[in-house]
Design a protein around this motif. Structure first.
Motif, PDB file in Angstrom:
ATOM      1  N   PHE A   3      89.398 -29.574 -10.081  1.00 20.68           N
ATOM      2  CA  PHE A   3      88.370 -30.235 -10.870  1.00 20.68           C
ATOM      3  C   PHE A   3      89.009 -30.759 -12.142  1.00 20.68           C
ATOM      4  CE2 PHE A   3      85.702 -28.523  -7.772  1.00 20.68           C
ATOM      5  CZ  PHE A   3      84.506 -29.232  -7.836  1.00 20.68           C
ATOM      6  N   VAL A   4      88.388 -31.778 -12.727  1.00 22.63           N
ATOM      7  CA  VAL A   4      88.969 -32.497 -13.861  1.00 22.63           C
ATOM      8  C   VAL A   4      87.907 -32.673 -14.938  1.00 22.63           C
ATOM      9  CG1 VAL A   4      90.031 -34.685 -14.563  1.00 22.63           C
ATOM     10  CG2 VAL A   4      90.489 -33.759 -12.288  1.00 22.63           C
ATOM     11  N   VAL A   5      88.290 -32.411 -16.189  1.00 19.53           N
ATOM     12  CA  VAL A   5      87.408 -32.679 -17.314  1.00 19.53           C
ATOM     13  C   VAL A   5      87.681 -34.114 -17.759  1.00 19.53           C
ATOM     14  CG1 VAL A   5      86.697 -31.978 -19.628  1.00 19.53           C
ATOM     15  CG2 VAL A   5      87.505 -30.248 -18.008  1.00 19.53           C
ATOM     16  N   THR A   6      86.619 -34.889 -17.929  1.00 22.82           N
ATOM     17  CA  THR A   6      86.761 -36.306 -18.246  1.00 22.82           C
ATOM     18  C   THR A   6      86.267 -36.621 -19.659  1.00 22.82           C
ATOM     19  OG1 THR A   6      84.639 -36.790 -17.181  1.00 22.82           O
ATOM     20  CG2 THR A   6      86.628 -36.979 -15.812  1.00 22.82           C
ATOM     21  N   GLU A   7      86.229 -37.897 -19.948  1.00 16.03           N
ATOM     22  CA  GLU A   7      86.024 -38.409 -21.303  1.00 16.03           C
ATOM     23  C   GLU A   7      84.801 -37.864 -22.038  1.00 16.03           C
ATOM     24  OE1 GLU A   7      86.659 -42.658 -23.328  1.00 16.03           O
ATOM     25  OE2 GLU A   7      85.251 -42.685 -21.659  1.00 16.03           O
ATOM     26  N   ASN A   8      83.697 -37.644 -21.358  1.00 17.00           N
ATOM     27  CA  ASN A   8      82.497 -37.255 -22.099  1.00 17.00           C
ATOM     28  C   ASN A   8      82.606 -35.897 -22.778  1.00 17.00           C
ATOM     29  OD1 ASN A   8      79.979 -38.229 -23.045  1.00 17.00           O
ATOM     30  ND2 ASN A   8      78.975 -36.709 -21.774  1.00 17.00           N
ATOM     31  N   GLU A  60      86.504 -37.407  -7.036  1.00 13.63           N
ATOM     32  CA  GLU A  60      85.260 -38.061  -7.445  1.00 13.63           C
ATOM     33  C   GLU A  60      85.266 -38.472  -8.913  1.00 13.63           C
ATOM     34  OE1 GLU A  60      82.162 -35.315  -6.351  1.00 13.63           O
ATOM     35  OE2 GLU A  60      82.396 -35.746  -4.213  1.00 13.63           O
ATOM     36  N   VAL A  61      86.437 -38.452  -9.549  1.00 15.62           N
ATOM     37  CA  VAL A  61      86.535 -38.869 -10.951  1.00 15.62           C
ATOM     38  C   VAL A  61      86.053 -40.320 -11.042  1.00 15.62           C
ATOM     39  CG1 VAL A  61      88.183 -39.383 -12.814  1.00 15.62           C
ATOM     40  CG2 VAL A  61      88.373 -37.248 -11.533  1.00 15.62           C
ATOM     41  N   PRO A  62      85.190 -40.616 -12.013  1.00 13.89           N
ATOM     42  CA  PRO A  62      84.654 -41.975 -12.124  1.00 13.89           C
ATOM     43  C   PRO A  62      85.747 -43.035 -12.284  1.00 13.89           C
ATOM     44  CG  PRO A  62      83.438 -40.478 -13.548  1.00 13.89           C
ATOM     45  CD  PRO A  62      84.623 -39.719 -13.022  1.00 13.89           C
ATOM     46  N   GLU A  63      85.480 -44.192 -11.737  1.00 14.63           N
ATOM     47  CA  GLU A  63      86.417 -45.307 -11.840  1.00 14.63           C
ATOM     48  C   GLU A  63      86.725 -45.576 -13.306  1.00 14.63           C
ATOM     49  OE1 GLU A  63      86.536 -50.011 -10.706  1.00 14.63           O
ATOM     50  OE2 GLU A  63      85.307 -48.672  -9.482  1.00 14.63           O
ATOM     51  N   GLY A  64      87.998 -45.759 -13.595  1.00 18.82           N
ATOM     52  CA  GLY A  64      88.440 -46.013 -14.959  1.00 18.82           C
ATOM     53  C   GLY A  64      88.812 -44.752 -15.722  1.00 18.82           C
ATOM     54  N   GLN A  65      88.527 -43.581 -15.144  1.00 22.22           N
ATOM     55  CA  GLN A  65      88.867 -42.323 -15.819  1.00 22.22           C
ATOM     56  C   GLN A  65      89.916 -41.521 -15.054  1.00 22.22           C
ATOM     57  OE1 GLN A  65      85.925 -40.021 -17.881  1.00 22.22           O
ATOM     58  NE2 GLN A  65      84.390 -41.608 -17.600  1.00 22.22           N
ATOM     59  N   GLU A  66      90.561 -42.161 -14.100  1.00 21.56           N
ATOM     60  CA  GLU A  66      91.566 -41.467 -13.290  1.00 21.56           C
ATOM     61  C   GLU A  66      92.701 -40.896 -14.128  1.00 21.56           C
ATOM     62  OE1 GLU A  66      89.594 -44.652 -10.800  1.00 21.56           O
ATOM     63  OE2 GLU A  66      90.532 -44.625 -12.766  1.00 21.56           O
ATOM     64  N   GLU A  94      75.246 -35.546 -30.712  1.00 23.04           N
ATOM     65  CA  GLU A  94      75.350 -36.949 -31.134  1.00 23.04           C
ATOM     66  C   GLU A  94      76.404 -37.697 -30.320  1.00 23.04           C
ATOM     67  OE1 GLU A  94      75.852 -37.266 -35.426  1.00 23.04           O
ATOM     68  OE2 GLU A  94      74.687 -35.416 -35.646  1.00 23.04           O
ATOM     69  N   TRP A  95      77.476 -37.007 -29.917  1.00 23.99           N
ATOM     70  CA  TRP A  95      78.567 -37.634 -29.176  1.00 23.99           C
ATOM     71  C   TRP A  95      78.350 -37.633 -27.672  1.00 23.99           C
ATOM     72  CZ3 TRP A  95      82.312 -40.624 -30.994  1.00 23.99           C
ATOM     73  CH2 TRP A  95      82.564 -40.579 -32.369  1.00 23.99           C
ATOM     74  N   ASN A  96      77.488 -36.771 -27.183  1.00 22.49           N
ATOM     75  CA  ASN A  96      77.261 -36.660 -25.744  1.00 22.49           C
ATOM     76  C   ASN A  96      76.733 -37.987 -25.194  1.00 22.49           C
ATOM     77  OD1 ASN A  96      76.833 -35.798 -23.140  1.00 22.49           O
ATOM     78  ND2 ASN A  96      75.278 -34.290 -23.664  1.00 22.49           N
ATOM     79  N   GLY A  97      77.468 -38.550 -24.252  1.00 23.82           N
ATOM     80  CA  GLY A  97      77.056 -39.789 -23.611  1.00 23.82           C
ATOM     81  C   GLY A  97      77.617 -41.063 -24.217  1.00 23.82           C
ATOM     82  N   LYS A  98      78.293 -40.940 -25.364  1.00 23.87           N
ATOM     83  CA  LYS A  98      78.882 -42.132 -25.964  1.00 23.87           C
ATOM     84  C   LYS A  98      80.124 -42.548 -25.175  1.00 23.87           C
ATOM     85  CE  LYS A  98      77.127 -41.816 -30.580  1.00 23.87           C
ATOM     86  NZ  LYS A  98      77.378 -41.988 -31.996  1.00 23.87           N
ATOM     87  N   PRO A  99      80.301 -43.838 -24.931  1.00 28.37           N
ATOM     88  CA  PRO A  99      81.474 -44.310 -24.180  1.00 28.37           C
ATOM     89  C   PRO A  99      82.703 -44.469 -25.071  1.00 28.37           C
ATOM     90  CG  PRO A  99      80.046 -46.155 -24.690  1.00 28.37           C
ATOM     91  CD  PRO A  99      79.348 -44.913 -25.207  1.00 28.37           C
ATOM     92  N   ASN A 100      83.840 -44.659 -24.433  1.00 23.25           N
ATOM     93  CA  ASN A 100      85.089 -44.994 -25.121  1.00 23.25           C
ATOM     94  C   ASN A 100      85.506 -43.979 -26.180  1.00 23.25           C
ATOM     95  OD1 ASN A 100      85.191 -47.453 -23.601  1.00 23.25           O
ATOM     96  ND2 ASN A 100      83.681 -48.282 -25.032  1.00 23.25           N
TER      97      ASN A 100
END
Length: 107
Positions: A3-8, A60-66, A94-100
């Motif tokens: 499993f992988v922790v991603t940007e969010n 299943e990592v979202p596209e662009g977050q590989e 406040e940061w939850n869900g913000k992109p980039n």
């Protein structure tokens, strides 16, 4: 597989996932968590516990977050293990869900 922790997770760092991990494969940085792919047993327990929906199966990592697959592997070798739940960062909601947010990752 792992499993992988991603940007969010960046600038949120909720630790609900840590509490359910049977093999203590999470590692903690200043404002982000990672999973050690060598320790993860693919048990699936952490994924539904993440309030930020930032944990995915490697395939299943979202596209662009590989790139987070490699980032988890790299940072898990240098950051300390975390085995107990801690409070989320003060402004996590406040940061939850913000992109980039990659630019805010503190190593």
């Amino acid at each position: 597989m792992t499993f992988v922790v991603t940007e969010n997770c960046i600038k949120c760092k909720f630790t609900d996932c840590v509490d359910v991990c049977p093999v203590d494969c999470f590692h903690e940085g200043p404002n982000f968590l990672v999973i050690d792919p060598d320790e993860c047993i693919d048990c699936t327990l952490c994924e539904p516990e993440c309030p930020a929906n930032a944990i995915y199966s490697e395939d299943e990592v979202p596209e662009g977050q590989e790139h987070f697959i490699q980032l988890n592997a790299e940072l898990s070798k240098v950051w300390p293990s975390i085995t107990e739940v801690k409070p989320a960062l003060e402004d996590a909601d406040e940061w939850n869900g913000k992109p980039n947010k990659l630019q805010y990752l503190e190593r």
